[in-house]
Scaffold this motif. Structure first.
Motif, PDB file in Angstrom:
ATOM      1  N   GLU A 166       0.853  -1.269   0.016  1.00 32.17           N
ATOM      2  CA  GLU A 166       0.011   0.012   0.037  1.00 32.17           C
ATOM      3  C   GLU A 166       1.106   1.301   0.003  1.00 32.17           C
ATOM      4  O   GLU A 166       0.456   2.298  -0.693  1.00 32.17           O
ATOM      5  N   VAL A 167       1.890   1.330   0.772  1.00 32.78           N
ATOM      6  CA  VAL A 167       2.855   2.262   0.854  1.00 32.78           C
ATOM      7  C   VAL A 167       3.439   2.739  -0.650  1.00 32.78           C
ATOM      8  O   VAL A 167       3.601   3.557  -1.019  1.00 32.78           O
TER       9      VAL A 167
ATOM     10  N   GLN B  55       1.051   4.105  -2.706  1.00 31.83           N
ATOM     11  CA  GLN B  55       0.965   5.701  -2.566  1.00 31.83           C
ATOM     12  C   GLN B  55       2.110   6.275  -3.094  1.00 31.83           C
ATOM     13  O   GLN B  55       1.913   7.550  -3.594  1.00 31.83           O
TER      14      GLN B  55
ATOM     15  N   LYS C 133       7.503   9.272   4.514  1.00 27.30           N
ATOM     16  CA  LYS C 133       7.072   7.925   4.069  1.00 27.30           C
ATOM     17  C   LYS C 133       7.697   6.826   4.491  1.00 27.30           C
ATOM     18  O   LYS C 133       7.036   5.851   5.287  1.00 27.30           O
TER      19      LYS C 133
ATOM     20  N   THR D 117       7.428   6.753   8.435  1.00 27.80           N
ATOM     21  CA  THR D 117       5.928   6.384   8.882  1.00 27.80           C
ATOM     22  C   THR D 117       6.033   4.785   8.733  1.00 27.80           C
ATOM     23  O   THR D 117       5.544   3.929   9.501  1.00 27.80           O
ATOM     24  N   LEU D 118       6.311   4.171   7.392  1.00 29.50           N
ATOM     25  CA  LEU D 118       6.225   2.710   7.423  1.00 29.50           C
ATOM     26  C   LEU D 118       7.052   2.068   8.400  1.00 29.50           C
ATOM     27  O   LEU D 118       6.757   1.099   8.980  1.00 29.50           O
TER      28      LEU D 118
END
Length: 177
Positions: free
Chosen positions: A142-143, A146, A159, A162-163
């Motif tokens: 999903e990341v 994105q 990103k 966060t992941l």
């Protein structure tokens, strides 16, 4: 790899098997001896990418670190750089989208399960490794999606951070105290 080179300049949907054969400088028979369709090459390419990424997750400390490994940041930077003009992944993959998603998540989940099992060989988990690895695979996919298709509101470093925090939280929550 020929396919990777083509993907730097074109979307998946704009690449044909003939393009792959020409770029790889192989014959049609040779291509079809190894692959039955373009999707097989796409999946194999991503299996290699995931394998390189997961090399950064060999120890419990790496899984539980709050900072993303350089390999994760690098992978997201490459995807971000190479996909600035891209259409959404479902559009690019067209009829191959469902199958590609299933194959990529399944392969990534297996690779994650192996890495977790080795890294945490003496640790017990409250959540089955297969469930944890499937969830982590879906999160990572999903990341990546994105980064490919989403607006560039946050930096690649943000990103990746966060992941990594999400990976850390899921793994930590799954470990038996």
């Amino acid at each position: 790899m020929a396919f990777q080179s083509l993907l730097r300049h074109r979307d998946y949907c704009d690449i044909t098997v003939a393009d792959l054969i020409e770029q790889a400088n192989v014959g049609k028979t040779t291509f079809y001896r190894h692959y039955s369709r373009k999707l097989d090459v796409f999946v194999e390419l991503h299996q290699q990418v995931f394998s390189r990424l997961l090399e950064a997750y060999a120890t419990p400390e790496q899984w539980l670190n709050s900072h993303p490994p350089p390999a994760l940041v690098s992978m997201l930077e490459i995807i971000n750089h190479d996909s600035g003009f891209r259409r959404s992944l479902p559009y690019q993959l067209g009829n191959d989208w469902n199958q590609a998603s299933k194959l990529l998540k399944g392969d990534l989940a297996k690779q994650i399960a192996r890495k977790l099992t080795v890294a945490f060989k003496t640790q017990r988990f409250d959540i089955e490794i297969t469930e944890l690895s499937g969830t982590l695979a879906a999160l990572i996919i999903e990341v990546l999606a994105q980064v490919v298709e989403g607006p560039k509101r946050s930096s690649v470093n943000d990103k990746a951070a966060t992941l990594q925090r999400l990976i850390q939280a899921l793994v930590r929550a799954a470990i038996t105290p």
